[in-house]
Write an enzyme that holds these catalytic residues in place. Structure first.
Site, mmCIF file in Angstrom:
data_model
loop_
_atom_site.group_PDB
_atom_site.id
_atom_site.type_symbol
_atom_site.label_atom_id
_atom_site.label_comp_id
_atom_site.label_asym_id
_atom_site.label_seq_id
_atom_site.Cartn_x
_atom_site.Cartn_y
_atom_site.Cartn_z
ATOM 1 N NE ARG A 51 -2.416 0.107 3.419
ATOM 2 C CZ ARG A 51 -3.026 -0.198 4.544
ATOM 3 N NH1 ARG A 51 -4.321 -0.259 4.593
ATOM 4 N NH2 ARG A 51 -2.347 -0.455 5.639
ATOM 5 C CE LYS A 150 0.881 -20.496 11.458
ATOM 6 N NZ LYS A 150 2.114 -20.894 12.041
ATOM 7 C CG HIS A 180 7.767 -22.864 7.933
ATOM 8 N ND1 HIS A 180 6.798 -22.576 8.848
ATOM 9 C CD2 HIS A 180 8.906 -23.014 8.650
ATOM 10 C CE1 HIS A 180 7.330 -22.556 10.058
ATOM 11 N NE2 HIS A 180 8.610 -22.819 9.966
ATOM 12 C CG HIS A 242 4.145 -26.065 11.823
ATOM 13 N ND1 HIS A 242 3.979 -25.737 10.499
ATOM 14 C CD2 HIS A 242 4.364 -24.884 12.463
ATOM 15 C CE1 HIS A 242 4.093 -24.414 10.356
ATOM 16 N NE2 HIS A 242 4.316 -23.882 11.526
ATOM 17 C CE LYS A 338 5.172 -19.190 19.910
ATOM 18 N NZ LYS A 338 6.145 -19.531 18.874
HETATM 19 C C1 BG6 Z 1 5.365 -20.633 12.849
HETATM 20 C C2 BG6 Z 1 4.621 -20.256 14.098
HETATM 21 O O1 BG6 Z 1 4.498 -21.224 11.931
HETATM 22 O O2 BG6 Z 1 6.383 -21.560 13.165
HETATM 23 C C3 BG6 Z 1 5.563 -19.683 15.133
HETATM 24 O O3 BG6 Z 1 3.621 -19.299 13.788
HETATM 25 C C4 BG6 Z 1 6.715 -20.629 15.378
HETATM 26 O O4 BG6 Z 1 4.885 -19.400 16.343
HETATM 27 C C5 BG6 Z 1 7.351 -21.048 14.062
HETATM 28 O O5 BG6 Z 1 7.671 -19.971 16.195
HETATM 29 C C6 BG6 Z 1 8.405 -22.122 14.259
HETATM 30 O O6 BG6 Z 1 9.061 -22.336 13.047
HETATM 31 P P1 BG6 Z 1 10.566 -22.852 13.006
HETATM 32 O O7 BG6 Z 1 10.858 -23.025 11.546
HETATM 33 O O8 BG6 Z 1 11.404 -21.819 13.692
HETATM 34 O O9 BG6 Z 1 10.566 -24.145 13.755
#
Ligand code: BG6
Length: 490
Positions: A51, A150, A180, A242, A338
């Site tokens: 934007r 996501k 990912h 994941h 976390k």
């Molecule tokens: C993301 C989450 O999809 O994956 C995050 O939204 C998380 O909260 C992250 O920290 C972890 O990804 P990676 O690749 O660091 O294990």
């Protein structure tokens, strides 16, 4: 050793959210790495759309800063940086209104025959309207692809509505839903280990596998994402996508062929075989927690958020069961959280004890064989076996690890970031590592009743120590079955 590089066809990649965090941290560095490796043809363009009013030159300067910040110093080759920045152009487009769309259309004019990918690196509230506008402005060509990530919905109903919205503009075969984790090397290696070796598959079932533990432990807290996270929690943020994807790849049947629908059909069957968890059994098979703080040192979740109260979970443990012939009786224990004591993600397949022990007096305390796939850090595979302790003086048994770190075993090959692989797969038109709409919905269909059960609990999530292993409830969940979690180690 260098890996084989197969250049992709010329393309236009339009990134909506060109000035955002995902673009700076992940997308630009990933595209730069592929360009540096020689994978991008001369006629490949990356078009930033956002934007903000900005000239292409200014976006290039921002991109350069992002590369300097997020690409390892030793990979910053001035020639390669210059070539990459030369591909970048910027168009002002407002995702929420009609502003800028004709300019974008003009920019893409004359290149209809090329692959054209639209990466929606923006908030999910814009996914539907951007897809609609792309269609309305005639930008959805035969080779057009849409990339979303996501959160894909908040529950089954919203995920379903989003799928409908996206499919009104793009065919399912043109929609690339990123998880990912599927781009991580070890995750793909799980499929190679299982299906390209004769060794594991005969043992990969309830007869030989006692249980499976899937752990994604993080040390980070909210990282400034409190607004999103508090609405989401670990279940929606990590488990729905994941962890369930990791479970699917571990548990699925071998597809007849390794292609997008072959793999995704098998994953879908796993999701649909998960035993339901709802108010009647959630207390026995799930646990939730929230990280606490340490005075003067670490802030608690609530302090990070600046709130007095929140029932959002930052830790989840689940005992999942797969109701099919291969896995009946072998639980899959999942946990993620976390602010735990280490960043460590792994899939551990724990085998049963030998059916008959000829060293009964020596077998006391020996642990079962285990195959551990480490996702991060130090991607690799370890096989825990029992061996004889060397030396005279009789037969003594001990555990040993057949240990392989990919970086060493494969002679220092650079482990690419997940986005490098995933973005190139979109350009190639390979959907194998992307989630299909029905998979996303099946995952929500399993998660929703668990969230509904939790909503009825009067007790808040158990507070756990930062740098710890998660709440006591998570231990109980596995101890009651006579098993133990693996240690969370760096
Ligand atoms: C993301 C989450 O999809 O994956 C995050 O939204 C998380 O909260 C992250 O920290 C972890 O990804 P990676 O690749 O660091 O294990």
């Amino acid at each position: 050793m260098s890996s084989v590089i197969i250049p992709v066809d010329p393309f236009d990649l339009v990134i909506f959210g060109a000035t955002g965090d995902l673009t700076r941290r992940k997308l630009l560095p990933a595209l730069y790495q592929r360009d540096r490796a020689g994978q991008l043809p001369p006629d490949a363009r990356v078009i930033g759309a956002a934007r903000t009013e900005m000239a292409s030159k200014a976006w290039r300067a921002e991109a350069q800063k992002a590369l300097e910040e997020f690409v390892p110093q030793e990979d910053l080759d001035p020639e390669a940086v210059k070539r990459f920045l030369g591909r970048l152009e910027y168009v002002r487009v407002d995702a929420g209104s009609e502003t800028g769309w004709p300019a974008l259309a003009k920019h893409l004019e004359g290149r209809e025959a090329l692959v054209r990918a639209f990466y929606l690196a923006v908030g999910p509230a814009f996914f539907g309207s951007i897809a609609e506008r792309l269609k309305a402005h005639g930008l959805v060509t035969e080779k057009a692809r849409l990339i979303v990530e996501k959160p894909l919905g908040h529950d089954l109903a919203s995920a379903h509505a989003l799928n409908d919205q996206l499919r009104a503009a793009f065919p399912e075969s043109g929609i690339y839903r990123i998880d990912h984790y599927l781009g991580k090397e070890t995750v793909q290696n799980l499929m190679a280990l299982r299906f390209a070796n004769a060794l594991f598959e005969p043992l990969w079932n309830a007869q030989y596998v006692d249980h499976v533990q899937i752990t994604v432990a993080e040390t980070v807290g909210l990282e400034g994402r409190g607004g999103y996270y508090d609405q989401s929690g670990a279940m929606r943020d990590m488990v729905q996508n994941h962890l369930l994807q990791l479970l699917c790849l571990t548990a699925m049947e071998p597809p007849a062929v390794f292609d997008a629908d072959g793999v995704r059909d098998e994953k879908l069957k796993v999701l649909r075989s998960l035993a339901p968890i709802s108010a009647s059994n959630a207390h026995d098979v799930t646990a939730r927690g929230q990280y606490g703080g340490r005075k003067g040192e670490k802030k608690s979740y609530l302090e990070d958020l600046g709130l007095q109260a929140s029932n959002t979970e930052t830790f989840v443990a689940i005992k999942a069961e797969i109701r099919n012939w291969r896995w009946a009786g072998t639980p899959f224990y999942l946990r993620t959280g976390k602010r735990l004591r280490a960043r460590s993600s792994e899939i551990a397949v724990i085998f049963r004890h030998p059916p008959h022990m000829i060293f009964p007096h020596l077998a006391q305390g020996l642990r079962r064989n285990a195959l551990i796939m480490r996702l991060q850090p130090d991607e690799g595979v370890t096989l825990r076996v029992t061996v004889k302790e060397p030396g005279p003086g009789g037969m003594r048994l001990r555990e040993a690890a057949l240990d392989m770190t990919f970086a060493d075993a494969l002679n220092g090959v650079r482990m690419p970031d997940a986005y490098e692989r995933l973005v190139m797969d979109v350009i190639r038109g390979d959907q194998t590592l992307f989630m299909r709409g029905d998979e996303v919905e099946a995952a929500w269909a399993w998660i929703d009743p668990i969230l509904a059960a939790w909503a009825g609990w009067t007790e808040p999530p158990a507070v756990y120590d930062p740098d710890g292993r998660g709440p006591e409830d998570a231990l109980r969940l596995i101890h009651q079955d006579g098993r133990r979690w693996r240690e969370i180690e760096p």
